[in-house]
Enzyme design. Structure first.
Site, PDB file in Angstrom:
ATOM      1  N   SER A   1     -85.966-108.315  20.037  1.00 43.03           N
ATOM      2  CA  SER A   1     -85.844-107.605  21.320  1.00 43.03           C
ATOM      3  C   SER A   1     -86.791-108.323  22.429  1.00 43.03           C
ATOM      4  CB  SER A   1     -85.602-106.312  21.132  1.00 43.03           C
ATOM      5  OG  SER A   1     -84.998-105.709  22.659  1.00 43.03           O
TER       6      SER A   1
ATOM      7  N   ASP B   1     -74.307-106.596  21.318  1.00 40.90           N
ATOM      8  CA  ASP B   1     -75.630-106.659  21.954  1.00 40.90           C
ATOM      9  C   ASP B   1     -75.538-107.188  23.400  1.00 40.90           C
ATOM     10  OD1 ASP B   1     -78.223-107.187  22.671  1.00 40.90           O
ATOM     11  OD2 ASP B   1     -78.971-106.994  20.598  1.00 40.90           O
TER      12      ASP B   1
ATOM     13  N   HIS C   1     -77.343-103.546  19.553  1.00 46.74           N
ATOM     14  CA  HIS C   1     -78.611-103.947  19.743  1.00 46.74           C
ATOM     15  C   HIS C   1     -79.603-103.203  18.712  1.00 46.74           C
ATOM     16  CE1 HIS C   1     -81.964-105.473  21.953  1.00 46.74           C
ATOM     17  NE2 HIS C   1     -82.766-104.442  21.635  1.00 46.74           N
TER      18      HIS C   1
END
Length: 315
Positions: A157, A254, A284
């Site tokens: 991320s 995501d 995600h």
């Protein structure tokens, strides 16, 4: 949208609390309290130590958390790990179990960076901390039992975004040479206007609204303007030539799906060798929320065994 979520992942999503970025300090405290309530197991084969690195005079010291095998022979590869959290949340301790698994399953030494977080410390503070850690790792590789020619960088991320940014920065500063990068579902596009970012709006761990708030904090409300460096938002980089061997992945649900796809395409066009996995039905951070789901196990197999083993263990 909900009917597209992998059934095993959907069950875990229902019990995961929503992230609140309107009260960042309170959210950080809640994350620490939650972690303390469920202490993670310590692998007896791994030695964990904290080190403090002196940075340049215009930067504060940087804490790193070092994970080493207690028994090893020969020179090992190294992984500089950068935690996620939207550039505003997280700590090395949050990835404690993951970093221990890298040591035992990928047979490497891990240095995890406790970089400064926004909004208190916007760009470039966190990236400079990561660069300081990379320089220290390369300089002290021998004492850590690491082959300095086999140091890679990875993160998830925002950690993936910092990974991509650090690879660019190390290349352009002619700093320590990285043998590979692993920016997993990276947060790299501050425009936040791709089809996937606009599509993901509900409770999917990370969504368009959270992404907008996090980028605003990281970039001092300059997100989406012309005044943003490619080292802050690597999706803006035009020249990706000379970057190291890359492995990345992203879930199809995501918000970072499309920016990851574009990044992979640009890397390929720049002559960088890439392996990329897209996981259908996955949102995600899915593999951390539901580690026992089949799709998560497939993801971890790739992360620990396939590409990282090839990239950082093979001389």
């Amino acid at each position: 949208m909900e009917n597209r979520i992998d059934p095993e992942l959907k069950e875990a999503l229902l019990t995961f609390p929503a992230i609140d970025l309107d009260e960042v300090t309170a959210t950080r405290e809640q994350m620490v309290m939650a972690a303390e309530m469920v202490p993670l197991p310590i692998n007896e084969a791994v030695m964990i130590t904290d080190r403090t690195i002196e940075a340049r005079s215009d930067h504060p010291p940087v804490r790193v958390r070092v994970y080493e095998p207690k028994d090893s022979s020969g020179s090992l590869p190294g992984l500089l790990w950068i935690h996620g959290g939207g550039y505003v949340l997280g700590s090395p301790e949050g990835d404690e179990q993951l970093c221990q698994r890298f040591v035992t399953e990928s047979e490497c030494v891990v240095v995890s960076v406790d970089y400064r977080l926004a909004p208190e410390h916007p760009y470039p503070a966190g990236l400079e901390d990561c660069y300081t850690a990379l320089e220290w790792f390369s300089k002290h590789a021998a004492e850590l039992g690491v082959d300095r020619t086999r140091i890679g960088v990875g993160g998830q991320s925002a950690g993936g975004g910092l990974t991509a940014a650090l690879a660019l920065l190390a290349r352009d500063r002619k700093g320590p040479e990285l043998c590979f990068q692993m920016p997993l579902y990276p947060m790299i596009d501050d425009y936040n206007n791709t089809p996937s970012s606009l599509e993901i709006t509900g409770h999917m761990i990370w969504n368009h609204d959270l992404n907008e708030k996090a980028w605003a904090m990281y970039l001092n409300n300059k997100n989406g303007t012309d005044d943003v460096s490619p080292y802050a938002a690597p999706a803006r980089a035009n020249d990706l030539a000379g970057l190291p061997y890359t492995y990345t992945c992203v879930g199809q649900l995501d918000p970072f799906r499309d920016e990851t796809l574009t990044y992979v395409q640009k890397l390929c066009q720049a002559g960088v060798d890439v392996e990329f996995h897209l996981y259908p039905g996955a949102f995600h951070g899915f593999e951390g929320i539901a580690p026992d789901a089949l799709v998560s196990e497939r993801t971890m197999l790739s992360t620990f065994k396939l590409l990282p083993m090839y990239c950082i263990v093979t001389p």
